[in-house]
Scaffold this motif. Structure first.
Motif, PDB file in Angstrom:
ATOM      1  N   HIS A 113       0.843  -1.200   0.000  1.00  0.00           N
ATOM      2  CA  HIS A 113       0.000   0.000   0.000  1.00  0.00           C
ATOM      3  C   HIS A 113       0.876   1.247   0.000  1.00  0.00           C
ATOM      4  O   HIS A 113       0.649   2.197  -0.749  1.00  0.00           O
TER       5      HIS A 113
ATOM      6  N   ASP B 155      -7.835  -1.980   5.150  1.00  0.00           N
ATOM      7  CA  ASP B 155      -7.353  -1.549   3.841  1.00  0.00           C
ATOM      8  C   ASP B 155      -7.657  -0.082   3.549  1.00  0.00           C
ATOM      9  O   ASP B 155      -7.178   0.466   2.566  1.00  0.00           O
ATOM     10  N   ASN B 156      -8.465   0.562   4.399  1.00  0.00           N
ATOM     11  CA  ASN B 156      -8.748   1.978   4.179  1.00  0.00           C
ATOM     12  C   ASN B 156      -7.782   2.881   4.924  1.00  0.00           C
ATOM     13  O   ASN B 156      -7.658   4.063   4.595  1.00  0.00           O
ATOM     14  N   ILE B 159      -5.406   5.015   3.022  1.00  0.00           N
ATOM     15  CA  ILE B 159      -5.952   6.145   2.266  1.00  0.00           C
ATOM     16  C   ILE B 159      -6.094   7.365   3.166  1.00  0.00           C
ATOM     17  O   ILE B 159      -5.901   8.492   2.721  1.00  0.00           O
ATOM     18  N   LYS B 245     -15.958  -3.969  -4.047  1.00  0.00           N
ATOM     19  CA  LYS B 245     -15.087  -2.866  -4.460  1.00  0.00           C
ATOM     20  C   LYS B 245     -13.773  -3.389  -5.014  1.00  0.00           C
ATOM     21  O   LYS B 245     -13.219  -4.362  -4.510  1.00  0.00           O
ATOM     22  N   TRP B 248      -8.319  -0.224  -3.610  1.00  0.00           N
ATOM     23  CA  TRP B 248      -8.603   1.198  -3.427  1.00  0.00           C
ATOM     24  C   TRP B 248      -8.031   2.104  -4.506  1.00  0.00           C
ATOM     25  O   TRP B 248      -8.646   3.098  -4.877  1.00  0.00           O
ATOM     26  N   TYR B 249      -6.830   1.750  -5.055  1.00  0.00           N
ATOM     27  CA  TYR B 249      -6.232   2.673  -6.037  1.00  0.00           C
ATOM     28  C   TYR B 249      -6.997   2.667  -7.346  1.00  0.00           C
ATOM     29  O   TYR B 249      -6.742   3.483  -8.223  1.00  0.00           O
ATOM     30  N   LEU B 251     -10.393   2.754  -7.258  1.00  0.00           N
ATOM     31  CA  LEU B 251     -11.769   3.143  -6.948  1.00  0.00           C
ATOM     32  C   LEU B 251     -12.201   4.403  -7.682  1.00  0.00           C
ATOM     33  O   LEU B 251     -13.388   4.627  -7.885  1.00  0.00           O
ATOM     34  N   GLU B 255     -15.592   4.533  -9.586  1.00  0.00           N
ATOM     35  CA  GLU B 255     -16.519   5.641  -9.407  1.00  0.00           C
ATOM     36  C   GLU B 255     -16.962   6.191 -10.770  1.00  0.00           C
ATOM     37  O   GLU B 255     -18.102   6.614 -10.944  1.00  0.00           O
ATOM     38  N   ILE B 317     -11.158   8.759  -5.700  1.00  0.00           N
ATOM     39  CA  ILE B 317     -10.752   7.592  -4.906  1.00  0.00           C
ATOM     40  C   ILE B 317     -11.290   7.728  -3.489  1.00  0.00           C
ATOM     41  O   ILE B 317     -11.832   6.776  -2.917  1.00  0.00           O
ATOM     42  N   THR B 321     -13.905   5.178  -1.812  1.00  0.00           N
ATOM     43  CA  THR B 321     -13.512   4.407  -0.633  1.00  0.00           C
ATOM     44  C   THR B 321     -14.435   4.666   0.544  1.00  0.00           C
ATOM     45  O   THR B 321     -14.941   3.736   1.170  1.00  0.00           O
ATOM     46  N   PHE B 322     -14.635   5.946   0.865  1.00  0.00           N
ATOM     47  CA  PHE B 322     -15.299   6.270   2.126  1.00  0.00           C
ATOM     48  C   PHE B 322     -16.794   6.532   1.976  1.00  0.00           C
ATOM     49  O   PHE B 322     -17.537   6.433   2.941  1.00  0.00           O
TER      50      PHE B 322
END
Ligand code: HEM
Lengths: 258, 459
Positions: A113, B155-156, B159, B245, B248-249, B251, B255, B317, B321-322
């Motif tokens: 990450h 995993d969040n 971010i 989902k 994250w990279y 997302l 979107e 992103i 994510t959120f």
């Protein structure tokens, strides 16, 4: 003690490795950079701003370091992990609950990450300092490929734990390939590629199938992603990194005002 | 999400972390105050009689506030913790106000304001204040079960880190750019040019690298010890999680699926992002701003990149994510993810507007049983409004810009036809996303400019 360290430094073994005295004076500080394999990546001297943290943010270096961390922890994880439907999940479970070095997985995941984040920050810095301008255009292009490969490394690795998070994230991600124009069976124009009324692009021959090795994320995909993640992409990254670093030096070192 | 944990239990769980969090913030501000005072960099903010109120005093006061918050948070007692939380009515209000439009437009407006007033925002005192404020808001929000669930999902966490890191580095870069721009106006060399002397790599660089490596290793170890990597149920191809989902990279791309079909959001636009990034050095012919931070000397390149990176890439992103929950519905940060939330979706395509609403007739349709070519012709005829609009967009806008804008005329003169067209079309491609957003959000509620579901070609 002084004599002990002197004895060591005067020994034939030590001298066979380091061909010069300690780098405490100017001459030897130059020589050490030229004779040491790991240090010779660097120039001997450098503009002060090239190493100013407020200028480079050290983000390229941090990214490279994280790549090394990922390589080491990744190799160690390979000792514990088998990419098969039978074992993949259980091996990860064991890393969490049984294996004493299970923290390797955390290091590897958070390192990954972090690497995605630092590579973006590195690109951000290179852009904001205009360091892609001549003569560094090509190195920027190499960098963009590295960025893409970093994302792909992370993406292929995401599948390996073989839990719900993994397969559905990869399913969502790879479903996009199904919509590739002409090459995906749900993509624009794919219907036009027919020979004698037989569709050439089906869900068993399209871009997504090529990526997954199957019609959906399954054992073939796990194997494919494992090989990409552990061998193919790291090798490509290593090669491009060598070119990237070489070019940083050949393009005149870290950029600066003329 | 944390449905099975009661509120008091939840507060109990996070109290330890939150206490340490506030103690850290207090220490941070204490150190800042001490540093300012010791180095005599503390500036006077205002005076009351003979007493000066300096920046050092300010951060000391902030530190004391955090110091008081720490035991309150540490208590884990619901009554007390309420004092260290955003009041429920405010949370409800925030959720009520927040939506894709407010979020996206709001972020853009805030970024724009910060850019315009950058000389103000880069002041260390302002930047440090904003940092404190956002950290305080985080702390006051994390006592909300739903907020905590989404922000502390393993995993969040990265971010959250990304957002703060980007904030910091954007500040740093802007600070230096503003300083350099002022220096240039006064005819002085840039900060970087002052630092031009040559030094030996051993020891300066080698040691810096070594220290960085040690610090990073320590940081990674702490992170790995403190936060367990996620591992959910074993994979099952029949139990689809909701929401599903991507990592994250990606997302931001996911979107974009709200506005584009997968062939655009997942294939064409990402390819163009990569291609466009690679093309930057060959399109930006401006020689200024090579090797130092500046904004004024490369305003156009700067704004274009920031729009693409901060607004289109990062903002999306963060939203994916959120703020996106089950069925990819929008959820405020304090809102419970409810799988049954329904959002009315009745989007209309451009061709429907044109034929049905404007001309008051049915959309053209090939007679039943006609040949493929005839059908295709009818489809193209039906979608002609969108196709023509798009052709005009990509072919007519670039030369029109040259004709009517001095700035683009200069670009064209410098770049020549091909390079100019490549650049202009890349920019137009990038602008396609905000344009589609606006048409979707507008009362028109427009879905596709060109809708050819027969050939899976919707745009
Ligand atoms: C795996 C990813 C990457 C690694 C490990 C890496 C590493 C590095 C390192 C160590 C440097 C020396 C200066 C510094 O630390 O800033 C550097 C410079 C540079 N990198 Fe990267 N990089 C990566 C990706 C990228 C990307 C994504 C871009 C741009 C899109 C890029 C473009 C450049 C350029 C143009 C330079 C020269 C900068 C200058 O002279 O100021 N690199 N890179």
């Amino acid at each position: 003690m002084a004599t002990l360290s002197e004895t060591i430094r005067n020994s034939q073994i030590w001298k066979s490795i380091f061909r010069h005295p300690m780098p405490v004076d100017r001459r030897n500080r130059v020589v050490v950079m030229l004779t040491n394999f790991f240090l010779h990546l660097h120039p001997v001297s450098i503009k002060k701003q090239g190493i100013a943290l407020s200028f480079t943010w050290c983000m390229g270096g941090v990214t490279f370091f994280l790549f090394l961390v990922e390589t080491v922890t990744g190799v160690l994880l390979m000792f514990y992990y088998r990419p098969t439907l039978e074992w993949a999940y259980n091996d990860i479970l064991a890393l969490r609950d049984v294996t004493s070095l299970g923290i390797l997985r955390e290091l590897h995941r958070w390192g990954a990450h972090a690497m995605v984040i630092t590579v973006w920050l590195h690109m951000y810095r290179v852009f904001l300092t205009g360091s892609y301008k001549p003569p560094r255009e090509f190195n920027w292009v190499v960098g963009v490929v590295l960025l893409l490969l970093t994302l792909l490394l992370s993406f292929t690795g995401y599948l390996l734990p073989w839990d719900q998070l993994a397969i559905w994230a990869i399913t969502v991600g790879s479903n996009m390939a199904r919509a590739t124009p002409f090459l995906g069976y749900e993509g624009p124009g794919a219907q036009l590629l027919t020979v004698d009324g037989i569709d050439m692009i089906t869900n068993a021959s399209d871009a997504r199938f090529g990526l997954l090795g199957a019609r959906f994320v399954g054992e073939e995909t796990l194997n494919r992603f494992y090989v990409l993640h552990c061998i193919a992409i790291p090798l490509a990254v290593a090669l491009l990194l060598a070119i990237h670093f070489w070019r940083v030096r050949k393009d005149g070192g870290i950029s600066g005002p003329l | 999400m944390h449905g099975h944990v009661s509120e008091p239990e939840f507060l109990e769980q996070i109290s330890g972390f939150l206490g340490v969090y506030y103690l850290t913030l207090a220490t941070m501000n204490g150190i800042a105050a001490y540093y300012l005072w010791q180095s005599k960099r503390s500036a006077v903010l205002f005076r009351v009689g003979k007493n000066q109120f300096t920046t050092a005093t300010l951060w000391l006061a902030v530190s004391v506030v955090f110091l008081f918050l720490a035991p309150i948070a540490m208590s884990g007692d619901p009554q007390w913790m309420r004092l260290a939380s955003i009041p429920q009515p405010l949370r409800d209000l925030a959720d009520f106000l927040m939506g894709p439009v407010v979020y996206t437009v709001g972020t853009m407006v805030v970024l724009l304001l910060m850019f315009l007033a950058r000389e103000f925002f880069v002041k260390p005192v302002v930047a440090w204040g904003l940092l404190n404020l956002s950290l305080l808001l985080m702390g006051l929000s994390i006592t909300d079960v739903d907020f905590a669930a989404i922000v502390t999902k393993p995993d969040n966490v990265p971010i959250v880190g990304l957002v703060f890191l980007l904030g910091f580095f954007t500040w740093l870069a802007t600070y230096r750019a503003v300083e350099n721009d002022k220096r240039k106006e006064r005819g002085e060399p840039s900060l970087e040019a002052l630092n031009n002397e040559k030094i030996l790599v051993w020891p300066d660089l080698v040691y810096t690298e070594l220290i960085c490596m040690v610090a990073l290793t320590a940081f990674l170890l702490l992170w790995a010890i403190g936060l367990q990597a996620p591992l959910e149920e074993p994979a099952s191809s029949v139990k689809t999680p909701n929401p599903s989902k991507a990592p994250w990279y990606f997302l931001g791309l996911q979107e974009m699926l709200v506005y584009f079909d997968p062939w655009m959001a997942g294939v064409v636009l990402p390819s163009l992002v990569i291609f466009g990034l690679m093309a930057i050095p060959f399109l930006d012919y401006n020689k200024a701003g090579n090797g130092y931070y500046t904004i004024k000397e490369r305003m156009f390149a700067y704004l274009t990149f920031q729009f693409g990176f901060l607004v289109l890439w990062i903002t999306l992103i963060v939203m994916g994510t959120f703020l996106r929950g089950p069925n990819w519905n929008f959820f405020g940060v304090y809102e419970t993810w409810d799988t049954h939330k329904v959002e009315a979706l009745n989007n209309v395509d451009l061709s429907e507007y044109f034929w049905i609403y404007l001309l008051g007739q049915a959309r053209p349709q090939a007679p039943a049983g006609s040949a493929t070519a005839t059908k295709l012709a009818f489809i193209l005829y039906r979608e002609a409004p969108g196709i023509i609009a798009l052709l005009l967009y990509f072919i007519v806008v670039p030369p029109a810009l040259v004709l009517y804008s001095k700035f683009f005329r200069r670009l064209f003169a410098h770049m020549g036809f091909i390079r100019y067209m490549v650049m202009a079309n890349l920019l137009l491609m990038m602008a396609l996303l905000p344009i589609k957003m606006i048409f979707r959000w507008s009362p028109l509620n427009m879905k596709y400019f060109i809708a050819i579901p027969e050939y899976l070609t919707n745009l």
